[in-house]
Design a protein around this motif. Structure first.
Motif, mmCIF file in Angstrom:
data_model
loop_
_atom_site.group_PDB
_atom_site.id
_atom_site.type_symbol
_atom_site.label_atom_id
_atom_site.label_comp_id
_atom_site.label_asym_id
_atom_site.label_seq_id
_atom_site.Cartn_x
_atom_site.Cartn_y
_atom_site.Cartn_z
ATOM 1 N N ASN A 78 0.835 -1.207 0.000
ATOM 2 C CA ASN A 78 0.000 0.000 0.000
ATOM 3 C C ASN A 78 0.869 1.255 0.000
ATOM 4 N N THR A 143 -11.553 -5.242 -1.064
ATOM 5 C CA THR A 143 -11.231 -4.869 0.312
ATOM 6 C C THR A 143 -12.108 -5.668 1.271
ATOM 7 N N ILE A 144 -11.494 -6.101 2.364
ATOM 8 C CA ILE A 144 -12.307 -6.803 3.375
ATOM 9 C C ILE A 144 -13.257 -5.825 4.053
ATOM 10 N N ASP A 145 -12.962 -4.514 3.953
ATOM 11 C CA ASP A 145 -13.763 -3.519 4.681
ATOM 12 C C ASP A 145 -15.153 -3.317 4.062
ATOM 13 N N MET A 187 -11.442 -5.518 12.189
ATOM 14 C CA MET A 187 -10.997 -4.473 11.256
ATOM 15 C C MET A 187 -12.198 -3.803 10.581
ATOM 16 N N GLY A 188 -11.907 -2.999 9.582
ATOM 17 C CA GLY A 188 -12.982 -2.345 8.840
ATOM 18 C C GLY A 188 -12.726 -0.879 8.563
ATOM 19 N N ARG A 189 -11.632 -0.382 9.151
ATOM 20 C CA ARG A 189 -11.269 1.019 8.998
ATOM 21 C C ARG A 189 -12.416 1.937 9.429
ATOM 22 N N GLU A 240 -12.701 -1.477 14.687
ATOM 23 C CA GLU A 240 -11.501 -0.720 15.072
ATOM 24 C C GLU A 240 -11.739 0.797 15.026
ATOM 25 N N ARG A 263 -3.391 4.058 10.826
ATOM 26 C CA ARG A 263 -3.750 2.686 11.191
ATOM 27 C C ARG A 263 -4.524 2.714 12.492
ATOM 28 N N HIS A 290 -4.915 -9.376 11.383
ATOM 29 C CA HIS A 290 -4.747 -9.826 10.000
ATOM 30 C C HIS A 290 -5.250 -11.233 9.744
ATOM 31 N N ARG A 293 -7.661 -11.105 7.078
ATOM 32 C CA ARG A 293 -7.244 -10.926 5.682
ATOM 33 C C ARG A 293 -6.653 -12.200 5.097
#
Ligand code: F6P
Length: 366
Positions: A78, A143-145, A187-189, A240, A263, A290, A293
């Motif tokens: 990234n 994206t997993i998000d 996760m998910g931003r 998160e 992050r 992770h 992911r």
């Protein structure tokens, strides 16, 4: 570059890895070779490979057995934005626009179109290469998000969701046996999709998502209400990006040169402290990280990734550059990259998923 007839295409994977990347690469290679008699060049490590000319031909032999494999056979990063690329001059790092190098390398390999498999950051670069450099680009949303607007779903999300749900199932047994509050940080931003749907699927008691800021008192009330009714344990799933009303998201670290330098991470520890203080119960945190992911993509993600890969080649052959494949259930369609990037797809707070969660007694801490 961009001869009228398409004979050779390039492909790269950019941004964080995600289950299903290999399935997309496989579908791109197979469709390109079998259906359209094209050759395919894979660039290594995202845009880094395009800038540094690290490339190799991908044949059907190269994609044997990769459908169920996590990660990406091409590698990814990234970092390495060609419009903002770090170069060291007299021992000092400066950022330069090296996008002309991308075009040179595309020409060296005689590539007529490039397929970029990536999230918001990589697709924004792809859009810029298309608009400012005239590079014929087609995007594939990853994206997993699940936070890309313009598609019903990104591939990788279903696998992350399944991993998070399995984690909740496992945490239930310890929560119940030890009469504890178990907090799972996912996760998910900036979007709460993984937390919301895994929380629903795993039967969480509290779900905290960025879209609905919480009050810690409400979280504690929910846990104490359960105690009072004889349920001596609780499961809290926190995205998160979850934050208190009037508070900030918890930042774990900054990653310079990344497409997305912030992050998130650490909300689980904050919650455990607050919950122990507020309830007098023992609490523990699990940060899934992770693991979400990694691993083999679910059947859903394999199918979606395969449809996206084939769909991307179809777009190239139709000359639909500057577009991205997307899912408009049940069809694979396309949308302009300009429409697809920039705007995040967040959980609608009055939507059906949130309403259903509330109806089955889940608290959002609001
Ligand atoms: O965008 C995918 C994602 O996994 C986010 O959910 C998470 O915040 C971030 O990437 C983690 O990035 P890194 O792998 O660079 O730590």
């Amino acid at each position: 570059m961009a001869s009228q007839r398409i004979r050779r295409i390039g492909v790269l994977t950019g941004g964080g890895d995600c289950p299903g990347l290999n399935a997309v690469i496989r579908a791109v290679v197979k469709t390109a070779i079998r259906e359209y008699n094209l050759s395919v060049i894979g660039f290594e490590n995202g845009f880094g490979g395009l800038i540094q000319n690290r490339a190799r031909e991908l044949t059907e032999k190269d994609v044997v057995g990769i459908l169920p494999r996590g990660g990406t056979i091409l590698g990814t990063t990234n970092r390495d934005n060609p419009f903002h690329y770090p170069v060291t001059i007299k021992g000092k790092t400066e950022f330069r626009d090296v996008s002309d190098r991308v075009i040179e390398n595309i020409n060296i390999h005689d590539i007529d179109a490039l397929i970029v498999i990536g999230g918001d950051g990589s697709l924004t670069i792809a859009k810029k290469l298309f608009e400012e450099k005239g590079l014929p680009v087609v995007g594939v949303p990853k994206t997993i998000d699940n936070d890309l607007s313009a598609t019903d779903q990104t591939f990788g999300f279903d696998t992350a969701l399944t991993t998070a749900t399995e984690a909740i199932d496992k945490l239930h047994t310890t929560a119940e046996s030890h009469h504890r509050v178990m907090v799972l940080e996912v996760m998910g931003r900036y979007a709460g999709w993984i937390a919301l749907q895994s929380g629903l699927a795993g039967g969480a008691d509290v779900i905290l998502i960025p879209e609905i800021p919480y009050l810690i008192e409400r979280v504690i009330d929910k846990i104490m209400d359960r105690q009072a009714s004889g349920k001596k344990f609780s499961i809290v799933v926190a995205a998160e990006g979850a934050r208190e009303v009037g508070g900030q998201m918890v930042v774990q670290r900054m990653v310079p040169n990344s497409f997305e330098p912030v992050r998130l991470g650490g909300i689980g520890n904050v919650l455990v402290k607050q919950i122990e203080e507020g309830t007098g119960m023992e609490a523990r945190v699990t940060v899934l990280g992770h693991l979400q992911r990694g691993g083999s993509p679910t059947a859903f993600d394999r199918v979606l990734a395969t449809r996206y890969g084939a769909g991307a080649v179809n777009l190239v052959m139709a000359g639909r550059f500057g577009e991205m494949v997307c899912l408009r259930t049940p069809e694979i369609k396309s949308v302009a990259l300009a429409e697809a990037v920039g705007e995040l797809r967040l959980v609608p707070i009055d939507g059906d998923l949130v309403r259903t969660a509330r109806q089955v007694g889940i608290s959002f801490g609001d």
